[in-house]
Motif scaffolding. Structure first.
Motif, PDB file in Angstrom:
ATOM      1  N   ALA A 107      -9.160  -0.003   1.876  1.00  0.00           N
ATOM      2  CA  ALA A 107      -8.808  -1.327   2.408  1.00  0.00           C
ATOM      3  C   ALA A 107      -7.334  -1.411   2.783  1.00  0.00           C
ATOM      4  O   ALA A 107      -6.922  -2.332   3.497  1.00  0.00           O
ATOM      5  N   ALA A 108      -6.525  -0.454   2.302  1.00  0.00           N
ATOM      6  CA  ALA A 108      -5.095  -0.448   2.629  1.00  0.00           C
ATOM      7  C   ALA A 108      -4.534   0.948   2.376  1.00  0.00           C
ATOM      8  O   ALA A 108      -5.190   1.777   1.719  1.00  0.00           O
ATOM      9  N   ASP A 109      -3.331   1.196   2.919  1.00  0.00           N
ATOM     10  CA  ASP A 109      -2.647   2.447   2.593  1.00  0.00           C
ATOM     11  C   ASP A 109      -2.434   2.506   1.077  1.00  0.00           C
ATOM     12  O   ASP A 109      -2.165   1.471   0.454  1.00  0.00           O
ATOM     13  N   GLY A 110      -2.530   3.693   0.498  1.00  0.00           N
ATOM     14  CA  GLY A 110      -2.288   3.789  -0.946  1.00  0.00           C
ATOM     15  C   GLY A 110      -2.559   5.188  -1.472  1.00  0.00           C
ATOM     16  O   GLY A 110      -2.654   6.154  -0.707  1.00  0.00           O
ATOM     17  N   ARG A 111      -2.674   5.266  -2.791  1.00  0.00           N
ATOM     18  CA  ARG A 111      -2.930   6.560  -3.436  1.00  0.00           C
ATOM     19  C   ARG A 111      -4.182   6.436  -4.312  1.00  0.00           C
ATOM     20  O   ARG A 111      -4.329   5.461  -5.060  1.00  0.00           O
ATOM     21  N   VAL A 112      -5.072   7.424  -4.201  1.00  0.00           N
ATOM     22  CA  VAL A 112      -6.287   7.434  -5.032  1.00  0.00           C
ATOM     23  C   VAL A 112      -5.849   7.826  -6.443  1.00  0.00           C
ATOM     24  O   VAL A 112      -5.292   8.915  -6.634  1.00  0.00           O
ATOM     25  N   VAL A 113      -6.033   6.905  -7.399  1.00  0.00           N
ATOM     26  CA  VAL A 113      -5.562   7.203  -8.759  1.00  0.00           C
ATOM     27  C   VAL A 113      -6.702   7.546  -9.714  1.00  0.00           C
ATOM     28  O   VAL A 113      -6.466   8.067 -10.795  1.00  0.00           O
ATOM     29  N   ASP A 114      -7.932   7.246  -9.284  1.00  0.00           N
ATOM     30  CA  ASP A 114      -9.055   7.529 -10.199  1.00  0.00           C
ATOM     31  C   ASP A 114     -10.343   7.647  -9.391  1.00  0.00           C
ATOM     32  O   ASP A 114     -10.602   6.828  -8.511  1.00  0.00           O
ATOM     33  N   THR A 115     -11.148   8.660  -9.693  1.00  0.00           N
ATOM     34  CA  THR A 115     -12.497   8.777  -9.130  1.00  0.00           C
ATOM     35  C   THR A 115     -13.391   9.265 -10.268  1.00  0.00           C
ATOM     36  O   THR A 115     -12.900   9.903 -11.196  1.00  0.00           O
ATOM     37  N   GLY A 116     -14.683   8.967 -10.225  1.00  0.00           N
ATOM     38  CA  GLY A 116     -15.558   9.451 -11.293  1.00  0.00           C
ATOM     39  C   GLY A 116     -16.867   8.692 -11.347  1.00  0.00           C
ATOM     40  O   GLY A 116     -17.223   7.998 -10.375  1.00  0.00           O
ATOM     41  N   THR A 117     -17.539   8.816 -12.460  1.00  0.00           N
ATOM     42  CA  THR A 117     -18.832   8.145 -12.630  1.00  0.00           C
ATOM     43  C   THR A 117     -18.845   7.452 -13.992  1.00  0.00           C
ATOM     44  O   THR A 117     -18.433   8.046 -14.980  1.00  0.00           O
ATOM     45  N   VAL A 145      -4.048   7.963   0.928  1.00  0.00           N
ATOM     46  CA  VAL A 145      -4.987   7.515   1.972  1.00  0.00           C
ATOM     47  C   VAL A 145      -4.332   6.431   2.827  1.00  0.00           C
ATOM     48  O   VAL A 145      -3.428   5.732   2.372  1.00  0.00           O
ATOM     49  N   GLN A 146      -4.834   6.371   4.054  1.00  0.00           N
ATOM     50  CA  GLN A 146      -4.372   5.307   4.949  1.00  0.00           C
ATOM     51  C   GLN A 146      -5.482   4.291   5.110  1.00  0.00           C
ATOM     52  O   GLN A 146      -6.668   4.617   4.937  1.00  0.00           O
ATOM     53  N   GLN A 147      -5.091   3.079   5.442  1.00  0.00           N
ATOM     54  CA  GLN A 147      -6.050   1.998   5.666  1.00  0.00           C
ATOM     55  C   GLN A 147      -7.109   2.468   6.666  1.00  0.00           C
ATOM     56  O   GLN A 147      -6.778   2.989   7.716  1.00  0.00           O
ATOM     57  N   GLY A 148      -8.398   2.337   6.316  1.00  0.00           N
ATOM     58  CA  GLY A 148      -9.476   2.727   7.227  1.00  0.00           C
ATOM     59  C   GLY A 148     -10.003   4.139   6.986  1.00  0.00           C
ATOM     60  O   GLY A 148     -11.033   4.508   7.556  1.00  0.00           O
ATOM     61  N   ASP A 149      -9.312   4.928   6.154  1.00  0.00           N
ATOM     62  CA  ASP A 149      -9.810   6.278   5.850  1.00  0.00           C
ATOM     63  C   ASP A 149     -11.126   6.174   5.081  1.00  0.00           C
ATOM     64  O   ASP A 149     -11.291   5.292   4.219  1.00  0.00           O
ATOM     65  N   ARG A 205       4.773  -7.631   9.773  1.00  0.00           N
ATOM     66  CA  ARG A 205       3.465  -8.172   9.415  1.00  0.00           C
ATOM     67  C   ARG A 205       2.417  -7.048   9.398  1.00  0.00           C
ATOM     68  O   ARG A 205       1.613  -6.957   8.475  1.00  0.00           O
ATOM     69  N   LEU A 206       2.450  -6.207  10.451  1.00  0.00           N
ATOM     70  CA  LEU A 206       1.485  -5.104  10.534  1.00  0.00           C
ATOM     71  C   LEU A 206       1.678  -4.153   9.358  1.00  0.00           C
ATOM     72  O   LEU A 206       0.705  -3.654   8.778  1.00  0.00           O
ATOM     73  N   GLN A 207       2.948  -3.908   9.014  1.00  0.00           N
ATOM     74  CA  GLN A 207       3.267  -3.028   7.896  1.00  0.00           C
ATOM     75  C   GLN A 207       2.694  -3.631   6.605  1.00  0.00           C
ATOM     76  O   GLN A 207       2.037  -2.944   5.833  1.00  0.00           O
ATOM     77  N   THR A 208       2.913  -4.960   6.448  1.00  0.00           N
ATOM     78  CA  THR A 208       2.388  -5.649   5.258  1.00  0.00           C
ATOM     79  C   THR A 208       0.866  -5.572   5.224  1.00  0.00           C
ATOM     80  O   THR A 208       0.274  -5.301   4.177  1.00  0.00           O
ATOM     81  N   LEU A 209       0.258  -5.818   6.419  1.00  0.00           N
ATOM     82  CA  LEU A 209      -1.211  -5.799   6.476  1.00  0.00           C
ATOM     83  C   LEU A 209      -1.752  -4.407   6.151  1.00  0.00           C
ATOM     84  O   LEU A 209      -2.822  -4.279   5.573  1.00  0.00           O
ATOM     85  N   ARG A 210      -0.984  -3.380   6.520  1.00  0.00           N
ATOM     86  CA  ARG A 210      -1.456  -2.010   6.274  1.00  0.00           C
ATOM     87  C   ARG A 210      -1.448  -1.669   4.782  1.00  0.00           C
ATOM     88  O   ARG A 210      -2.280  -0.900   4.326  1.00  0.00           O
ATOM     89  N   VAL A 211      -0.456  -2.218   4.059  1.00  0.00           N
ATOM     90  CA  VAL A 211      -0.368  -1.878   2.631  1.00  0.00           C
ATOM     91  C   VAL A 211      -1.071  -2.917   1.763  1.00  0.00           C
ATOM     92  O   VAL A 211      -1.048  -2.830   0.543  1.00  0.00           O
ATOM     93  N   THR A 212      -1.673  -3.937   2.407  1.00  0.00           N
ATOM     94  CA  THR A 212      -2.400  -4.983   1.676  1.00  0.00           C
ATOM     95  C   THR A 212      -3.893  -4.786   1.962  1.00  0.00           C
ATOM     96  O   THR A 212      -4.250  -4.435   3.084  1.00  0.00           O
ATOM     97  N   PRO A 213      -4.771  -4.986   0.974  1.00  0.00           N
ATOM     98  CA  PRO A 213      -6.214  -4.734   1.204  1.00  0.00           C
ATOM     99  C   PRO A 213      -6.852  -5.776   2.133  1.00  0.00           C
ATOM    100  O   PRO A 213      -7.615  -6.625   1.701  1.00  0.00           O
TER     101      PRO A 213
END
Ligand code: ZN
Length: 336
Positions: free
Chosen positions: A237-247, A281-285, A185-193
């Protein structure tokens, strides 16, 4: 025919001659009797002596038996007293054991409660749990224990220990399974926003159809707006990878993160972007700071959750968050 030493028909005659003119006394005695009499007397004496000796010996043996019996009796009395002491001690130990059984029962109940708390904390389904009384008070008058009470207590204690044994085995299996479920559950919560992307949890504009703050016409809001101060941290909001940043004109400064299970989160109107495209990134970063860039009326975070390319309401995900992971603060109001 053999002839007897003393013939049966032979007689002796004894004469007693008194002084004076008294007549002579004459005794006629059978010779056989005369010979047999001393033998009979000797025999009688022998029999009497033997009987006396036998009696004496029997008496001695009787005395011996008596003293043996007395000492055995004393030993038994002593043993009995000792056994009674042992029985009293065993009774005391049994009573203590019964109390221990009860206290173990209470502990097991506490463990059940703990398990239930852990489940509720990570949002796992509960099993039916009938709450037991927490009453620990003791008292009452002292009543001396009877044999039936002891047998009953022993039986009861045995039953409690048997059922406790089963319950502890069950509990151990359940706890092990709960731990596994909790980890999953914790693992799921970590990868879910599920993590609130801001310290504030005050939503100023909800997901769905709303009156657009700029045009005043009905429009679709693809995320939620969360109030905040300029410069407040924005969290992944969850563990993941930043795929886009910009303006972009409407989004302002933004960050997009992809997660497991086809989920993506978007963070708009940032005053500052901290994460870089390609970052894990990790959840909370911290990935940026709250601002009012783009199509915005004031400092706030526009937060979107996209599932397989379709925007969905982020609130059901945020409601899955483990209690106490974020705090509410008073903030300014902004939309966009
Ligand atoms: Zn918005």
């Amino acid at each position: 025919m053999k002839k007897s030493v003393v013939p049966r028909n032979k007689h002796f005659t004894f004469l007693v001659l008194p002084d004076g003119a008294s007549p002579v006394l004459r005794f006629r005695v059978n010779a056989y009797l005369l010979v047999m009499l001393p033998i009979i007397i000797v025999l009688l004496i022998a029999i009497a002596s033997t009987l006396y000796l036998l009696h004496d010996r029997a008496r001695g043996q009787l005395d011996q038996l008596h003293s043996k019996l007395t000492s055995t009796n004393e030993a038994y009395t002593l043993q009995l007293a000792k056994k009674e002491g042992t029985i009293k001690q065993l009774q005391g130990e049994l009573a203590q054991l019964a109390q221990q059984a009860e206290s173990v029962e209470v502990r097991v109940e506490e463990l059940n409660k703990l398990e239930s708390d852990v489940k509720s904390l990570v949002g796992l389904p509960q099993e039916n749990d009938a709450a037991k009384s927490d009453d620990n008070g003791v008292g009452g008058e002292f009543v001396e224990i009877k044999e039936d009470d002891i047998v009953g207590l022993a039986h009861n204690t045995e039953m409690i220990f048997n059922s406790l044994g089963d319950e502890i085995t069950d509990l151990k299996e359940r706890l092990s399974s709960t731990r596994e479920q909790a980890q999953k559950r914790l693992q799921t919560l970590r990868v879910t926003p599920t993590y609130w992307p801001t310290q504030s949890q005050r939503i100023t504009s909800f997901f769905g159809v709303r009156m657009d703050p700029f045009s005043g016409e009905a429009g679709v809001h693809k995320g939620i707006d969360i109030a905040g101060h300029r410069g407040d941290s924005v969290f992944a909001a969850a563990d993941g990878r930043v795929v886009d940043t910009g303006t972009m004109t409407e989004r302002g400064n933004y960050v997009t993160i992809t997660h497991a299970m086809g989920l993506t989160t978007r963070y708009f109107h940032l005053s500052k972007i901290i994460a870089h495209t390609g970052d894990r990134v990790q959840q909370g970063d911290v990935i940026g700071e709250i601002g009012s860039t783009g199509r915005s009326t004031g400092p706030h975070l526009h937060f979107e959750v996209v599932k397989h390319g379709v925007s969905v309401d982020p609130r059901p995900y945020l409601k899955m968050a483990i209690k106490g992971s974020s705090a509410n603060v008073q903030v300014e109001k902004g939309q966009g």
